[in-house]
Enzyme design. Structure first.
Site, short mmCIF file in Angstrom:
data_model
loop_
_atom_site.label_atom_id
_atom_site.label_comp_id
_atom_site.label_asym_id
_atom_site.label_seq_id
_atom_site.Cartn_x
_atom_site.Cartn_y
_atom_site.Cartn_z
N GLU A 143 51.44 49.05 21.01
CA GLU A 143 52.48 49.19 19.98
C GLU A 143 53.50 48.05 20.02
O GLU A 143 54.70 48.25 19.90
CB GLU A 143 53.19 50.55 20.10
CG GLU A 143 52.29 51.72 19.74
CD GLU A 143 53.05 53.03 19.62
OE1 GLU A 143 54.29 53.00 19.55
OE2 GLU A 143 52.40 54.08 19.61
N GLY A 144 52.98 46.85 20.20
CA GLY A 144 53.84 45.68 20.28
C GLY A 144 54.08 45.32 21.74
O GLY A 144 54.77 46.05 22.44
#
Length: 815
Positions: free
Chosen positions: A498-499
């Site tokens: 998620e990043g």
């Protein structure tokens, strides 16, 4: 001399007005009054009036100011600032700003923070946690999942589906649970304390996935078809965004679709040929419905005049011919279902686009808005839950385990990492609570979600390493009694997904925060590129002079708060937390000032100065973490017995902030750091890291049955069921404390100082001496069994550790 005095009075008056953020007109009037008083005492000359009027009149006469000052500056600004791309604009405009904007503004409103509602579970949400969540925690054998099956057992999969675990976000009218964000967080925290696989499996469908996207953007037909099936567990969803070539840079996905006509169920329809190659997709191997992000192209202009429509999201049943799923990745021995998905020219109707054909090209906005919510819940909650359980379990272990004739938790070397675990557990729970409160109030906090994703996964990893150091061999040797090893292995996964954390810190937090949270920058940018010249001039004028006043105010506030060490700034409380609020007032003003100076000196190149951006982001982040901690203390009734936890968490956050601020000044553009250091730190760095005494207090709470310790581990799974090693150890911890007076009693009766081991033998000796009751004998015997279980590690027949597939095992059993 008198003239110098009036100059000083004028400067003081203007500084006070700037500090208080009085309007330009009011400030001009007050300055004129000071001038008049000076003239009445013959201390101000006519020449001074000419200078004053030459400055005051142009900036207060709107038409003149816009023509002579604002218009040239607008032209210069347009030449310096590059126009935002559509992707950048969608990222900036997606979501909302909330408490982080107050922290960015240089003057936090603490009353506003404390007036946010206290997060609470409904009776239905609490019943779900006490019922189905408790039950599935009892069912799970982590060693079986990670070592034997390589997956959750089928019985648990079915239990999750039957009891709505995948439907927490789905509205009740579709058969879902429709839980609050806070309730989702508490569910995930409890599951994460038991198994990262269990928490991930439940978390992903309730964050960024088809359910979230369908509820916000789906057509009525899509909602009516899919949402009831998702709620009942008849469909298992996944969402495919990441490609081998596009990880953190999700906007660069190479996967594409071509608008064309084709055959679908025996009829020619308008549709898309989709080609994709995705990686790292959670639940992809078992998914029945695939959310897919791709770039849609319309070369024949069948939908309109545009050929490149942009990122689009569609929902694809995995049984459509050409969809490839089923294979798995192997992420650091963490056995949640994760794998690739591929497709080559897979034809589907346009109606498969989430929201229908009219939502073609709107996928990036959809993803950014939904990610701002999901990223603020799942990974931060999983991280907080894991560390809450680790904190209490580590405290129990450190009290049970003895070396050098003492519980190891009483050794100062052990107290230091224990304090980091306990203080962070308190802070992380506070941060998830404040963040989900904002989400439940209707916010879509994209900046906050980036802050909490990065900082909570980072703190989780560091705390797990500390816990492993304390447990030693107990943490290293895997098996049913090891409650740390698999979490230690899995920690880098949360850092990555998620990043990636490096990118999140260096680009996303401040990259979005500087524009979204600043009260004037976005307005200036929008005005600069407004096609209506009159509106552009008016809007830019308003934003520009507001910005000048804002910067001036923060310069004065930073100087005054530094000079006075913020002693005279406001605080909502007069107790031991007062200085924390005052320091945060100071650092908030510093953040606002340094942001403006960084943007002024670097302009559009600031986003390429990632280390400058990262440190500015650290300031905003640590202010948010500290304020969440203080909000928790307020919401829980300001329990003074929790004060050591509060103090450790806030002092650690502010010390980290100070470190980043110090590094920023050492590397500030154009050599301004030395000048700024005199303004911000006139007497040197004001803060120290948490003291040894504070470490001791936190470590003591973790090793002592008390209300503070209960609050530290509130909501986690402590039932001493057969597969719950931490629950069994928690019971042993209480038994050991109850046995210590009995041990002393036996030592006194025998005149010998016995080591605190072989408690069953001591029980027999005490019974023979007639000094112990039957209940006390039983307690000592039970405590010895638990003690050995707690300090021992598992061992295996070599055959059990041989790598084998299920078919190998079946053949072996058949033979």
């Amino acid at each position: 001399m008198t003239s110098l005095l009036w100059i000083f009075v004028m400067l003081f008056a203007l500084g006070a007005l700037a500090y208080l953020r009085v309007s330009l007109l009011t400030s001009t009037i007050v300055a004129a009054i000071v001038m008049a008083l000076g003239t009445a005492t013959a201390s101000i000359s006519p020449l001074a009036w000419l200078v004053f009027l030459a400055i005051a009149l142009p900036i207060n006469i709107g038409a003149f100011r816009k023509s002579v000052i604002t218009r040239p500056l607008l032209k210069l600004y347009k030449g310096i600032m590059p126009e935002m791309s559509s992707t950048e604009r969608e990222a900036i405009e997606a979501g909302t700003t909330w408490w982080e904007a107050d922290l960015f503004a240089g003057k936090p409103n603490w009353k506003k923070l404390h007036n946010y509602p206290v997060a609470r579970l409904t009776a239905e949400e609490q019943a779900f946690i006490d019922g189905p969540v408790e039950e599935v925690c009892k069912m799970l054998n982590q060693h079986q999942v990670s070592h034997q099956l390589g997956d959750l057992p089928e019985s648990i999969w079915q239990y999750l589906k039957d009891n709505g675990f995948f439907a927490m976000i789905i509205k009740k009218k579709y058969g879902g649970l429709e839980f609050s964000a806070y309730a989702q967080s508490r569910v995930l925290q409890k599951l994460a304390g038991v198994s990262s696989e269990l928490a991930s499996t439940v978390g992903v469908p309730n964050s960024l996935g088809p359910g979230e996207l369908l509820q916000h953007y789906g057509t009525p037909a899509q909602q009516d078809h899919y949402l009831p099936r998702l709620a009942k567990g008849l469909e298992v969803p996944c969402f495919a965004l990441t490609s081998p070539e596009a990880g953190s840079d999700a906007g660069a996905i190479p996967d594409f679709g071509i608008v064309c006509k084709g055959q679908w169920q025996g009829e020619e329809v308008l549709g898309m040929k989709l080609t994709w190659n995705k990686r790292y997709i959670t639940l992809a191997p078992v998914a029945t419905v695939l959310g897919l992000a791709f770039k849609l192209q319309d070369p024949d202009k069948l939908l309109g005049d545009k050929e490149d429509l942009g990122i689009t999201c569609a929902l694809i049943p995995t049984d459509v011919p050409g969809v490839e799923t089923g294979r798995r990745h192997f992420p650091l021995n963490c056995m949640f279902q994760n794998g690739p998905t591929r497709g080559n020219e897979v034809f589907v109707p346009l109606d498969f686009i989430i929201g229908g054909p009219e939502m073609a090209g709107q996928g990036w906005r959809m993803l950014v808005e939904c990610l701002s919510v999901g990223r603020g819940i799942t990974l931060p909650s999983n991280s907080a839950g894991g560390i809450k359980t680790a904190a209490v379990a580590t405290g129990a272990y450190a009290r049970i385990r003895r070396q050098f004739k003492l519980p190891i938790g009483k050794l100062e070397g052990i107290e230091e990492p224990m304090a980091r675990i306990g203080g962070n557990a308190y802070l992380m729970d506070a941060v998830t609570t404040l963040t989900t409160t904002g989400i439940d109030l209707g916010e879509k906090p994209s900046v906050i979600s980036a802050i909490v994703k990065y900082h909570l996964t980072d703190r989780m990893q560091k705390c797990v390493i500390d816990a492993m150091d304390i447990h030693g061999g107990k943490g290293v040797c895997l098996g049913e009694n090891n409650y740390l090893g698999r979490g230690y292995q899995a920690a880098p996964i949360a850092i990555t997904v998620e990043g990636a954390n490096i990118l999140t810190r260096s680009m996303i937090i401040y990259g979005q925060g500087a524009i979204r949270c600043h009260p004037y920058v976005l307005a200036e940018m929008e005005a600069a590129f407004d096609p209506d010249p009159n509106k552009a001039l008016n809007d830019f004028d308003s934003a520009l002079f507001g910005h000048i006043g804002f910067t001036t105010s923060n310069l004065v506030r930073s100087f005054w708060l530094g000079l006075t060490s913020s002693y005279f700034s406001n605080s909502p409380h007069k107790d031991k937390t007062k200085r924390y609020y005052q320091h945060m007032n100071r650092f908030s003003a510093n953040l606002a000032l340094l942001s403006d100076l960084a943007m002024a000196t670097l302009g559009g190149s600031l986003k390429r100065k990632e280390r400058v951006s990262a440190r500015l982001g650290d300031l905003l982040s640590q202010l948010y973490l500290a304020s969440a901690t203080l909000k928790r203390y307020q919401d829980e009734g300001r329990q003074t017995e929790d004060l050591a936890l509060v103090q450790w968490a806030v002092e650690d956050a502010l010390y980290k902030l100070q470190d980043s601020l110090d590094d920023l000044l050492n590397n500030f553009p154009m050599g301004l750091g030395r000048v700024l250091r005199v303004i911000l730190f006139p007497f040197g760095r004001p803060l120290k890291r948490p003291s040894d005494i504070l470490d001791h207090k936190v470590a003591k709470i973790m090793q002592t049955p008390c209300a503070s310790r209960d609050r530290l581990g509130k909501g986690q799974f402590w039932t001493p069921s057969p597969f719950n090693a931490v629950g069994i150890q928690e019971q042993t911890f209480k038994d050991i404390l109850a046995c210590e007076p009995l041990h002393d009693k036996i030592c006194k009766a025998t005149g010998k100082r016995h080591p605190f081991m072989w408690l069953d033998k001591l029980a027999a000796e005490g019974k023979a001496l007639g000094i112990l009751s039957e209940e006390e004998v039983a307690l000592l015997e039970r405590a010895e069994v638990g003690r050995m279980k707690s300090i021992n590690v598992d061992d295996f027949d070599p055959a059990e550790l041989r790598a084998q597939t299920l078919s190998d095992e079946t053949q072996h059993q058949a033979a």
